[in-house]
Design a protein around this motif. Structure first.
Motif, short mmCIF file in Angstrom:
data_model
loop_
_atom_site.label_atom_id
_atom_site.label_comp_id
_atom_site.label_asym_id
_atom_site.label_seq_id
_atom_site.Cartn_x
_atom_site.Cartn_y
_atom_site.Cartn_z
N SER A 130 1.78 7.08 -16.82
CA SER A 130 0.53 7.83 -17.46
C SER A 130 0.08 9.15 -16.41
O SER A 130 -0.02 8.85 -15.45
N PRO A 131 -0.44 10.18 -17.15
CA PRO A 131 -1.10 11.22 -16.38
C PRO A 131 -2.21 10.58 -15.44
O PRO A 131 -2.57 11.23 -14.33
N ASP A 132 -2.71 9.71 -15.89
CA ASP A 132 -3.71 9.04 -15.11
C ASP A 132 -3.60 7.90 -13.92
O ASP A 132 -4.35 7.28 -13.33
N PHE A 133 -2.31 7.69 -13.86
CA PHE A 133 -1.78 6.53 -13.13
C PHE A 133 -2.36 6.58 -11.71
O PHE A 133 -2.71 5.49 -11.17
N LEU A 170 -4.38 -0.85 -8.25
CA LEU A 170 -5.58 -1.81 -8.30
C LEU A 170 -6.84 -1.18 -8.38
O LEU A 170 -7.98 -1.95 -8.62
N ILE A 171 -6.82 0.17 -8.29
CA ILE A 171 -8.38 1.00 -8.41
C ILE A 171 -8.58 0.98 -9.82
O ILE A 171 -9.60 0.52 -10.10
N ASN A 172 -7.55 1.38 -10.80
CA ASN A 172 -7.89 1.67 -12.27
C ASN A 172 -7.18 0.84 -13.08
O ASN A 172 -7.27 0.90 -14.23
N GLN A 173 -6.35 -0.23 -12.34
CA GLN A 173 -5.49 -1.17 -13.44
C GLN A 173 -4.59 -0.68 -14.39
O GLN A 173 -4.06 -1.22 -15.18
N HIS A 209 0.87 -1.18 -0.15
CA HIS A 209 -0.07 -0.06 0.00
C HIS A 209 0.90 1.52 -0.08
O HIS A 209 2.01 1.19 0.50
N THR A 210 0.30 2.41 -0.43
CA THR A 210 1.11 3.41 -0.60
C THR A 210 0.73 4.35 0.50
O THR A 210 -0.10 4.22 1.19
#
Length: 78
Positions: free
Chosen positions: A70-73, A39-42, A11-12
């Motif tokens: 990715s900017p969406d990571f 694990l939220i957005n794969q 976990h972060t």
């Protein structure tokens, strides 16, 4: 020869545009390349372990530098 995959869930503790502080139940060597998966957005991203802190009850503190994320990571706006 291709390296064998080693999957560890962690976990972060803190995140940023260039990396994160994570707690993972296995210690890795500084300089090691890893693949992080949100694990939220794969979405996944290559990362390099740049710092290894203390081992606690939940695992090792790891400072990870994201490589071309990715900017969406993270799924957040910074």
């Amino acid at each position: 020869m291709r390296a064998e995959a080693c999957v560890r869930k962690g976990h972060t503790v803190d995140i940023g545009t260039k990396g994160c502080l994570a707690v993972v139940p296995q210690g890795f060597a500084v300089g090691q390349k890893l693949r992080l998966v949100n694990l939220i957005n794969q979405i996944s991203c290559e990362a390099v372990l740049i710092w290894r802190g203390h081992e606690g009850r939940a695992g090792w503190e790891l400072g990870l530098e994201l490589q071309e994320p990715s900017p969406d990571f993270w799924g957040l706006d910074f």
